[in-house]
Design a protein around this motif. Structure first.
Motif, PDB file in Angstrom:
ATOM      1  N   LEU A   1       0.824  -1.207   0.000  1.00 50.37           N
ATOM      2  CA  LEU A   1       0.000   0.000   0.000  1.00 50.37           C
ATOM      3  C   LEU A   1       0.860   1.259   0.000  1.00 50.37           C
ATOM      4  O   LEU A   1       0.577   2.225  -0.715  1.00 50.37           O
ATOM      5  CB  LEU A   1      -0.934  -0.010   1.216  1.00 50.37           C
ATOM      6  N   ALA A   2       1.931   1.259   0.800  1.00 54.91           N
ATOM      7  CA  ALA A   2       2.831   2.416   0.857  1.00 54.91           C
ATOM      8  C   ALA A   2       3.501   2.638  -0.500  1.00 54.91           C
ATOM      9  O   ALA A   2       3.666   3.780  -0.939  1.00 54.91           O
ATOM     10  CB  ALA A   2       3.886   2.212   1.945  1.00 54.91           C
ATOM     11  N   TYR A   3       3.887   1.551  -1.158  1.00 55.89           N
ATOM     12  CA  TYR A   3       4.532   1.663  -2.473  1.00 55.89           C
ATOM     13  C   TYR A   3       3.569   2.265  -3.489  1.00 55.89           C
ATOM     14  O   TYR A   3       3.928   3.185  -4.233  1.00 55.89           O
ATOM     15  CB  TYR A   3       4.998   0.280  -2.936  1.00 55.89           C
ATOM     16  N   ILE A   4       2.327   1.773  -3.518  1.00 54.31           N
ATOM     17  CA  ILE A   4       1.328   2.284  -4.461  1.00 54.31           C
ATOM     18  C   ILE A   4       0.986   3.735  -4.163  1.00 54.31           C
ATOM     19  O   ILE A   4       0.887   4.576  -5.071  1.00 54.31           O
ATOM     20  CB  ILE A   4       0.061   1.412  -4.418  1.00 54.31           C
ATOM     21  N   LEU A   5       0.812   4.058  -2.882  1.00 57.75           N
ATOM     22  CA  LEU A   5       0.493   5.435  -2.505  1.00 57.75           C
ATOM     23  C   LEU A   5       1.653   6.378  -2.818  1.00 57.75           C
ATOM     24  O   LEU A   5       1.440   7.534  -3.202  1.00 57.75           O
ATOM     25  CB  LEU A   5       0.134   5.508  -1.023  1.00 57.75           C
ATOM     26  N   GLY A   6       2.875   5.895  -2.650  1.00 59.29           N
ATOM     27  CA  GLY A   6       4.029   6.714  -3.004  1.00 59.29           C
ATOM     28  C   GLY A   6       4.065   7.024  -4.481  1.00 59.29           C
ATOM     29  O   GLY A   6       4.326   8.168  -4.895  1.00 59.29           O
ATOM     30  N   MET A   7       3.781   6.018  -5.316  1.00 56.06           N
ATOM     31  CA  MET A   7       3.721   6.235  -6.765  1.00 56.06           C
ATOM     32  C   MET A   7       2.598   7.196  -7.115  1.00 56.06           C
ATOM     33  O   MET A   7       2.762   8.089  -7.959  1.00 56.06           O
ATOM     34  CB  MET A   7       3.522   4.890  -7.481  1.00 56.06           C
ATOM     35  N   ALA A   8       1.427   7.015  -6.474  1.00 51.95           N
ATOM     36  CA  ALA A   8       0.273   7.867  -6.753  1.00 51.95           C
ATOM     37  C   ALA A   8       0.540   9.315  -6.335  1.00 51.95           C
ATOM     38  O   ALA A   8       0.178  10.260  -7.044  1.00 51.95           O
ATOM     39  CB  ALA A   8      -0.963   7.326  -6.037  1.00 51.95           C
ATOM     40  N   THR A   9       1.183   9.491  -5.176  1.00 50.08           N
ATOM     41  CA  THR A   9       1.516  10.841  -4.709  1.00 50.08           C
ATOM     42  C   THR A   9       2.480  11.522  -5.664  1.00 50.08           C
ATOM     43  O   THR A   9       2.322  12.702  -5.992  1.00 50.08           O
ATOM     44  CB  THR A   9       2.141  10.776  -3.297  1.00 50.08           C
ATOM     45  N   PHE A  10       3.472  10.787  -6.109  1.00 54.98           N
ATOM     46  CA  PHE A  10       4.433  11.316  -7.078  1.00 54.98           C
ATOM     47  C   PHE A  10       3.734  11.736  -8.362  1.00 54.98           C
ATOM     48  O   PHE A  10       3.979  12.824  -8.899  1.00 54.98           O
ATOM     49  CB  PHE A  10       5.491  10.251  -7.364  1.00 54.98           C
ATOM     50  N   ALA A  11       2.834  10.885  -8.868  1.00 56.02           N
ATOM     51  CA  ALA A  11       2.110  11.193 -10.103  1.00 56.02           C
ATOM     52  C   ALA A  11       1.196  12.411  -9.917  1.00 56.02           C
ATOM     53  O   ALA A  11       1.122  13.293 -10.788  1.00 56.02           O
ATOM     54  CB  ALA A  11       1.286   9.991 -10.542  1.00 56.02           C
ATOM     55  N   PHE A  12       0.510  12.471  -8.767  1.00 63.83           N
ATOM     56  CA  PHE A  12      -0.394  13.588  -8.488  1.00 63.83           C
ATOM     57  C   PHE A  12       0.358  14.910  -8.442  1.00 63.83           C
ATOM     58  O   PHE A  12      -0.082  15.919  -9.019  1.00 63.83           O
ATOM     59  CB  PHE A  12      -1.120  13.346  -7.168  1.00 63.83           C
ATOM     60  N   LEU A  13       1.499  14.925  -7.766  1.00 62.05           N
ATOM     61  CA  LEU A  13       2.285  16.158  -7.670  1.00 62.05           C
ATOM     62  C   LEU A  13       2.886  16.548  -9.013  1.00 62.05           C
ATOM     63  O   LEU A  13       2.996  17.737  -9.325  1.00 62.05           O
ATOM     64  CB  LEU A  13       3.383  15.992  -6.621  1.00 62.05           C
ATOM     65  N   ALA A  14       3.253  15.544  -9.825  1.00 68.99           N
ATOM     66  CA  ALA A  14       3.777  15.840 -11.164  1.00 68.99           C
ATOM     67  C   ALA A  14       2.707  16.493 -12.016  1.00 68.99           C
ATOM     68  O   ALA A  14       2.965  17.487 -12.729  1.00 68.99           O
ATOM     69  CB  ALA A  14       4.283  14.567 -11.821  1.00 68.99           C
TER      70      ALA A  14
END
Length: 240
Positions: A214-227
């Protein structure tokens, strides 16, 4: 004679304070070969590091943090080398990552798409940045553990470095077989990272693996959202 590095008095071949040799060997072909052998050496080299991280990542990373930091390659060097291997592999076989697809000239001209295009073309380096966001979520989910932000980030450098090698392996297979295997490679990479992170925080509890995923997926999602958000803000600022 004084040491050229720390200026301490030297009466032998090496400085007693910093260990610097009195006379440096000239850089030649033999020197280059020796340096490459040192990096690739199976004992305390990158191959040894890969073997240890593949077979037992959690315990080996814990030992690196608390007991012995000479057995494994330095984490920053490791992820840089593995990201470079990944970048070379997809460039050599002319493989374009297909994590994001956009259609239409108007859509492709927007700043968010340009940012994602950069991520696609430099995924190895973007993966390092992504690790910062994954670290944030891991710290949140595993806040009861004694590890600080920097220790978690170091562990991710090792783990995501192996992830880069997994992506590289599948890009090699795709280049040789002409089959679309990068999606499988992405799944394999995420699976390994979730398993390795779960091992690091305690391999006996299944919940740790779920929280790691979950942390890995959320980290990817957060990165994509901020990009995307950064691209939208830049577009808005340019239009106004």
């Amino acid at each position: 004679m004084n040491c050229k590095n720390c200026n301490a008095e030297v009466n032998s071949k090496f400085c007693p304070d910093c260990g610097q040799p009195v006379s440096l060997k000239r850089i030649n072909g033999h020197y280059i070969v020796h340096e490459i052998e040192h990096v690739l050496h199976f004992e305390r080299g990158i191959l040894y590091t890969v073997k240890e991280l593949v077979t037992n990542p959690g315990e080996n990373i814990q030992k690196y943090l608390s007991e012995n930091r000479s057995r494994l390659v330095k984490p920053i060097i490791f992820i840089i080398i593995t990201s470079l291997i990944y970048s070379i592999s997809i460039s050599f076989f002319h493989i374009e990552d297909q994590y994001v697809k956009f259609e239409g000239e108007e859509v492709r001209s927007t700043t968010p798409v340009k940012i994602f295009k950069w991520i696609q073309e430099h995924y190895g380096y973007a993966n390092i940045i992504m690790g910062i966001f994954i670290t944030f979520w891991l710290k949140l989910f595993f806040r009861k553990f004694r590890y600080n932000i920097f220790e978690i980030l170091v562990s991710l450098c090792f783990i995501m470095g192996i992830g880069m090698l997994i992506f590289s392996f599948f890009s090699l297979l795709q280049g040789l077989t002409k089959m679309n295997l990068m999606n499988i490679g992405g799944l394999a990479g995420i699976t390994y990272c979730s398993w390795a992170i779960g091992q690091f925080f305690g391999k006996d509890r299944i919940i740790n693996y779920l929280k790691a995923f979950l942390a890995y997926i959320l980290g990817m999602a957060t990165f994509a959202f901020l990009a995307i958000s950064l691209g939208i803000v830049i577009d808005f600022a340019m239009k106004h």
